[in-house]
Enzyme design. Sequence first.
Site, short mmCIF file in Angstrom:
data_model
loop_
_atom_site.label_atom_id
_atom_site.label_comp_id
_atom_site.label_asym_id
_atom_site.label_seq_id
_atom_site.Cartn_x
_atom_site.Cartn_y
_atom_site.Cartn_z
N ASP A 11 0.86 -1.18 0.00
CA ASP A 11 0.00 0.00 0.00
C ASP A 11 0.90 1.23 0.00
O ASP A 11 1.62 1.48 0.97
CB ASP A 11 -0.90 -0.02 1.23
CG ASP A 11 -1.95 1.08 1.21
OD1 ASP A 11 -2.12 1.71 0.15
OD2 ASP A 11 -2.58 1.32 2.25
N ASP A 106 -2.73 2.46 -6.15
CA ASP A 106 -1.68 2.52 -5.13
C ASP A 106 -1.59 1.29 -4.23
O ASP A 106 -0.87 1.32 -3.23
CB ASP A 106 -1.86 3.77 -4.27
CG ASP A 106 -3.17 3.77 -3.50
OD1 ASP A 106 -4.07 3.00 -3.86
OD2 ASP A 106 -3.29 4.54 -2.53
N GLU A 107 -2.29 0.22 -4.56
CA GLU A 107 -2.14 -0.97 -3.71
C GLU A 107 -2.40 -2.24 -4.51
O GLU A 107 -3.10 -2.24 -5.52
CB GLU A 107 -3.06 -0.92 -2.49
CG GLU A 107 -4.53 -0.90 -2.80
CD GLU A 107 -5.39 -0.96 -1.53
OE1 GLU A 107 -5.02 -1.67 -0.58
OE2 GLU A 107 -6.44 -0.29 -1.52
#
Length: 350
Positions: A11, A106-107
Amino acid sequence: MSKTRKIIHIDMDYFFAQVEEKANPSLKDKPFAVGGTNPKRGVISTCNYIAREYGVRSAMPTAIAMQKCPNLILLNTDFAKYKATSAVIRDIFYSFTDKVEPLSLDEAYLDVTDVKEYKNSATLIAQAIKQEIFNKTGLTGSAGVAPNKLLAKIASDINKPNGLYVITPEQVDSFVKDLPVKKLFGVGKVSQEKLKNMNVETCLDLQQLSLATLVDKFGKFGSSLYNYARGIDNREVNPVRIRKSVSVENTYLEDLKTLEACLEKLPNLYNKLTSRMTEEHYKSIIGIVVKFTDTKFNKTSLTRVAKTLDKKVLKNLIIELHQKQNYHIRLIGIGIKLGEIDDRQLSLVF
């Protein structure tokens, strides 16, 4: 007995804001947020940690955020920039394993159970991924390592920012007992309130309820709650992309000043590449690639159509590339192209 899985959840830390911070370092010591530039109707997408110290949070109405932090700087979202950075990060994930399940820009989850490199240690792999992301983007991310997706995602949030938290199979029971049920996948405000009315606030509390009771109260989700309370999650990491290439590269401390020096590096690179290849990769080869980066950061590459990984072809590509780029070499990369792509695509730098 089934093999214990090794799952990593990555993350990125305050991703949109961190990308903006990297693009404009003067923001680093100031409270700022991305999105929500309309002070009356706007909603904050994310903010840096300085803004969070004032109580600003993601999904907070801008009007409230400005009350909490009057000096808050508001930036327009720049999704083109975020997507470009995300693509770099995602390529890093795929350089470690094919089993990548992106959740957002983003993860992502990565299943590294069968990765032989890094001593087959998920912890070492997570460290390497974090370092590679920082090397290539200047950004930090946090990683959670665990035997399943549920715990890996929870773990990635524990030591933010730039954190790494590991839950081994032996630690699962003790870890989940004190875990608030609100941390469990799928438990929102309604479920949390319902559980609270049943005097359930931790997973240990939840463990006291029978499967029948949970199914009666929560339907199908009750079965998941029963397992999650015990740290059990059988959900697979679901890859959503067919891999188009496999590659490795090395950056050298000393310049490679001659062709011979470059060729000496080939055996080690070849061994690294083959260690990352699966049986399916060998069946799907359509091209071989070599790339150089010199001390001035000039990049060049050559690709040859091929159906097998041939050391002689790699050697000839290195010789040809060295003739074209007659500078001191700092990085050498080799790789294979996979799948069905046309000749025009084969000329692309990998």
